[in-house]
Enzyme design. Structure first.
Site, PDB file in Angstrom:
ATOM      1  N   GLY A  86      -8.932  -2.297   0.454  1.00  0.00           N
ATOM      2  CA  GLY A  86      -8.770  -3.746   0.364  1.00  0.00           C
ATOM      3  C   GLY A  86      -7.665  -4.225  -0.567  1.00  0.00           C
ATOM      4  NE  ARG A 180      -5.717   8.091  13.041  1.00  0.00           N
ATOM      5  CZ  ARG A 180      -6.368   8.483  11.951  1.00  0.00           C
ATOM      6  NH1 ARG A 180      -7.665   8.392  11.888  1.00  0.00           N
ATOM      7  NH2 ARG A 180      -5.732   8.980  10.916  1.00  0.00           N
ATOM      8  CB  CYS A 203       1.718   5.430   2.021  1.00  0.00           C
ATOM      9  SG  CYS A 203       0.239   6.383   2.396  1.00  0.00           S
TER      10      CYS A 203
HETATM   11  C1  LIG Z   1      -3.926   3.372   4.768  1.00  0.00           C
HETATM   12  S1  LIG Z   1      -5.632   3.105   4.698  1.00  0.00           S
HETATM   13  C2  LIG Z   1      -5.726   1.375   4.472  1.00  0.00           C
HETATM   14  C3  LIG Z   1      -5.482   0.878   3.086  1.00  0.00           C
HETATM   15  C4  LIG Z   1      -5.741  -0.596   2.943  1.00  0.00           C
HETATM   16  N1  LIG Z   1      -4.996  -1.370   3.913  1.00  0.00           N
HETATM   17  C5  LIG Z   1      -5.444  -1.100   1.564  1.00  0.00           C
HETATM   18  O1  LIG Z   1      -4.384  -1.704   1.348  1.00  0.00           O
HETATM   19  O2  LIG Z   1      -6.282  -0.923   0.668  1.00  0.00           O
HETATM   20  C6  LIG Z   1      -6.125   3.267   6.362  1.00  0.00           C
HETATM   21  C7  LIG Z   1      -7.569   2.918   6.604  1.00  0.00           C
HETATM   22  O3  LIG Z   1      -7.768   2.833   8.007  1.00  0.00           O
HETATM   23  C8  LIG Z   1      -9.073   3.268   8.306  1.00  0.00           C
HETATM   24  N2  LIG Z   1      -9.094   3.556   9.756  1.00  0.00           N
HETATM   25  C9  LIG Z   1      -8.640   4.666  10.386  1.00  0.00           C
HETATM   26  N3  LIG Z   1      -8.799   4.563  11.720  1.00  0.00           N
HETATM   27  C10 LIG Z   1      -9.346   3.335  11.952  1.00  0.00           C
HETATM   28  C11 LIG Z   1      -9.770   2.654  13.123  1.00  0.00           C
HETATM   29  N4  LIG Z   1      -9.643   3.213  14.331  1.00  0.00           N
HETATM   30  N5  LIG Z   1     -10.313   1.411  13.011  1.00  0.00           N
HETATM   31  C12 LIG Z   1     -10.444   0.846  11.777  1.00  0.00           C
HETATM   32  N6  LIG Z   1     -10.090   1.459  10.623  1.00  0.00           N
HETATM   33  C13 LIG Z   1      -9.532   2.682  10.700  1.00  0.00           C
HETATM   34  C14 LIG Z   1      -9.253   4.452   7.376  1.00  0.00           C
HETATM   35  O4  LIG Z   1     -10.613   4.774   7.197  1.00  0.00           O
HETATM   36  C15 LIG Z   1      -8.580   3.941   6.105  1.00  0.00           C
HETATM   37  O5  LIG Z   1      -9.506   3.317   5.270  1.00  0.00           O
END
Ligand SMILES: C[S@@+](CC[C@H](N)C(=O)[O-])C[C@H]1O[C@@H](n2cnc3c(N)ncnc32)[C@H](O)[C@@H]1O
Length: 265
Positions: A86, A180, A203
């Site tokens: 978040g 993905r 990132c």
């Molecule tokens: C790069 S992190 C996000 C970081 C967040 N935006 C932040 O700024 O704190 C990617 C997130 O996407 C989630 N995720 C992966 N595949 C997903 C999906 N199909 N639907 C929703 N969330 C997903 C992962 O569990 C992870 O928490």
């Protein structure tokens, strides 16, 4: 390098700066009037009363760029497709002054806990949290004709494997992430209103997860165009143009990031 983003929903940046400096923290200004670099701190910056009060979020300065590029307006209807923990959701809420609506979607139950806790701690009131897989949740949104003004796709990437799982990435990991990401960006464009905008970020430094994803979507669909990002806005950060003109890449010593902006036409 360590940075904090001041939560302007709760405190004025100068007031927080003085409060931390009085406790011996040395802070340096950045291109954002509400973000500081932590030069020195006598204690862990993630365990102060001010942190617990939700006055700031420790996060890299690079990770503050995607919400700024998305540029949410106070009345916008926003989708944050991959939201936990978040950092960017709470930043978007701050830019919207707690107005409008953010739908924050996260697939992982464990990570949703961190998302909830950050949203509560930081006094965010305009966000609905959905614990779902975006690849399935999109069916509900499309069936009910729910479309968004702006979408943030901060995609899961091989950089997360390095950070979260603390291991090197293989060619297979990168391929998997890229597939993905392509699936998610396509869903994102489906869910935009006409004229709506999507910011894609990772990132990761890998071309397959960045420029290749943008090239894929621009070639696949004729209802999407690239919006060029002006890299000169981010003074003091090691920002360069990506391998597609108008996209951004942040390089070390800042946290590596890739950012691109698209519009649905
Ligand atoms: C790069 S992190 C996000 C970081 C967040 N935006 C932040 O700024 O704190 C990617 C997130 O996407 C989630 N995720 C992966 N595949 C997903 C999906 N199909 N639907 C929703 N969330 C997903 C992962 O569990 C992870 O928490």
């Amino acid at each position: 390098m360590q940075f904090i983003r001041v939560n302007t929903l709760k405190i004025n940046p100068d007031v927080l700066k003085k409060r931390l400096e009085d406790k011996g923290v040395v802070l340096k200004e950045t291109f954002l009037d509400y973000a500081f670099e932590v030069i020195k701190s006598p204690f862990s910056i993630g365990s102060t009363p001010e942190y617990l009060f939700g006055y700031y979020m420790p996060q890299s300065i690079s990770s503050m760029i995607p919400p700024i590029v998305l540029n949410p307006k106070e009345q916008d209807f926003i989708l944050d497709m991959c939201a936990a923990p978040g950092g960017k959701t709470t930043h978007l809420a701050q830019l919207m002054k707690n107005n409008g609506t953010i739908v924050a979607v996260e697939i992982s139950k464990t990570r949703v806990k961190a998302l909830k806790s950050n949203i509560n701690r930081m006094g965010v009131l305009n966000t609905i949290i959905i614990n779902a897989d975006m690849r399935k949740y999109k069916d509900y949104l499309l069936k009910n004709e729910i479309f968004f003004d702006k979408i943030l796709l901060d995609a899961p990437c091989s950089g997360n494997i390095i950070k979260d799982k603390d291991r090197n990435v293989s060619k297979e990991d990168i391929k998997y992430c890229s597939l993905r990401q392509k699936e998610l960006i396509d869903i994102g464009i489906d869910l935009l209103k006409e004229g709506g905008e999507l910011v894609y970020s990772t990132c990761s430094m890998e071309i397959e997860e960045n420029e290749e994803v943008i090239r894929y979507i621009l070639q696949k669909r004729d209802d999407v165009e690239l919006i060029k990002i002006n890299k000169d806005e981010f003074k003091g950060i090691n920002v360069k143009s990506g391998y597609i003109e108008g996209t951004l890449r942040v390089f070390p010593p800042n946290e590596p990031f890739f950012i691109a902006k698209l519009r649905k036409i």
